[in-house]
Write an enzyme that holds these catalytic residues in place. Structure first.
Site, PDB file in Angstrom:
ATOM      1  N   ASP A  14       0.845  -1.202   0.000  1.00 40.46           N
ATOM      2  CA  ASP A  14       0.000   0.000   0.000  1.00 40.46           C
ATOM      3  C   ASP A  14       0.880   1.251   0.000  1.00 40.46           C
ATOM      4  OD1 ASP A  14      -2.389  -1.377   0.028  1.00 40.46           O
ATOM      5  OD2 ASP A  14      -2.770  -1.068   2.165  1.00 40.46           O
ATOM      6  N   ASP A 253     -11.669  -4.826   5.891  1.00 38.62           N
ATOM      7  CA  ASP A 253     -10.824  -6.006   6.089  1.00 38.62           C
ATOM      8  C   ASP A 253     -10.756  -6.373   7.568  1.00 38.62           C
ATOM      9  OD1 ASP A 253     -10.341  -5.958   3.367  1.00 38.62           O
ATOM     10  OD2 ASP A 253      -8.562  -4.703   3.594  1.00 38.62           O
TER      11      ASP A 253
HETATM   12  O1  RIB Z   1      -9.303  -2.827   1.782  1.00 38.07           O
HETATM   13  C1  RIB Z   1      -8.145  -2.054   1.757  1.00 38.07           C
HETATM   14  C2  RIB Z   1      -7.166  -2.621   0.785  1.00 38.07           C
HETATM   15  O2  RIB Z   1      -7.688  -2.531  -0.513  1.00 38.07           O
HETATM   16  C3  RIB Z   1      -5.833  -1.900   0.743  1.00 38.07           C
HETATM   17  O3  RIB Z   1      -4.901  -2.482   1.603  1.00 38.07           O
HETATM   18  C4  RIB Z   1      -5.450  -1.964  -0.723  1.00 38.07           C
HETATM   19  O4  RIB Z   1      -4.292  -2.719  -0.913  1.00 38.07           O
HETATM   20  C5  RIB Z   1      -6.640  -2.566  -1.436  1.00 38.07           C
HETATM   21  O5  RIB Z   1      -6.432  -3.893  -1.726  1.00 38.07           O
END
Ligand code: RIB
Ligand code: NA
Length: 306
Positions: A14, A253
């Protein structure tokens, strides 16, 4: 039930830029800060689940480069067991714009090596998937690989969670393989055609997902919290921000990883949903995605505080 979680998905690096606003086309804008860190939805979810106290295996594909080294170090530190292949294609990256005032984000992801995950790669991890308590996947890697994993898990009676992110038009065979489908608002809209703007429209979209075959729809609604839609009815819970919102990237996430960890540890779906909301509520008070996932002790303390 305290089995392991198998997660199939993507790792990328990221690259997070904070600024007051995104740049216009042709414009160069001075930003506030930059941070490089581990990301990718599947990997973030694995880190969240492992930090939440669960035996977590992560199935993916990396290149052989410094971003791959970052992935391996991240999983080692978090206690995630990798089940990966490595090839010559470079590990991917994500551009993340974060609004410095609101903490909200916009993302471009290039999965790189993980775009080459094949059903055969998934097949090779059959033992890990079929012996799991919970299987989780998303839509950043190729759809045929996700479908293969869902079929394999379902065939073995493993609880399946599909986080349908990023938003996509899913082939009809997906949702009947999912015990839980966990879209955010735009993803629910992409899957159902229903504009999700409030709880009523979220419930309508959830019911449309049940009609398409999902066992349950668990919608993440940002500040509006989360809504679990099941055939027997719907349950709404409020968001649980643990402090001032710094960076919402990866909150979905955190929620998915926390939810999977809670289910794998034997919690019922409603307790698991609260556990997931506490996990996400802690993550948004910190910078980064994987880097912002809380420990089990922090989640337990947050749950005890309310
Ligand atoms: O959900 C966030 C993620 O989405 C980030 O870490 C980025 O890499 C994308 O995959
Ligand atoms: Na965060």
């Amino acid at each position: 039930m305290t089995g392991h979680i198998a997660i199939l998905g993507v790792f990328v690096a990221d690259c997070a830029f904070r600024a007051d606003r995104p740049p216009h086309m042709g414009e160069t804008l001075l930003g506030k800060s930059f941070q490089l860190g581990p990301g990718g939805k599947g990997s973030n979810q694995a880190v969240a689940a492992a930090r939440a106290g669960c035996d977590t295996r992560f199935i993916s594909r990396l290149g052989r480069d410094t971003f791959a080294d970052l992935a391996l170090a991240t999983w080692r530190d978090a206690g995630v067991t990798p089940a990966i292949t490595q090839g010559e294609t470079a590990t991917g990256a994500a551009y993340i714009f974060i609004n410095d005032t609101t903490g909200q984000n916009a993302i471009i992801i290039v999965p790189g090596a993980a775009a080459e995950i094949t059903p055969e790669d998934v097949e090779r991890q059959r033992d890990i998937i079929t012996s799991a308590s919970v299987f989780v996947t998303q839509l950043e890697q190729p759809l045929d690989a996700a479908l293969c994993g869902l079929r394999m898990a379902r065939g073995a009676g493993v609880t399946t969670i599909l986080n349908p992110a990023p938003a996509a038009d899913l082939p009809a065979e997906f949702l009947p393989l999912c015990d839980y489908v966990t879209p955010n608002e735009p993803e629910a809209t992409a899957l159902t055609g229903i504009e999700v703007t409030d709880l009523a429209s979220a419930e309508a979209a959830g019911n449309a997902l049940l009609d398409k075959g999902a066992g349950a729809a668990l919608l993440t609604l940002g500040e509006m919290g989360a809504l679990l839609v099941r055939p027997e009815g719907s349950i709404h819970i409020a968001a649980r921000p643990a402090g001032p919102v710094i960076d919402t990237t990866g909150a979905g996430d955190a929620f998915n990883g926390g939810f999977a960890a809670a289910l794998a540890q034997g919690m019922d779906p409603i307790a698991a949903m609260n556990f997931a909301a506490a996990t996400a509520g802690l993550s948004i008070t910190r910078h980064g995605t994987a880097a912002s996932m809380p420990s089990r002790a922090e989640i337990d303390a947050a749950l005890a505080a309310t």
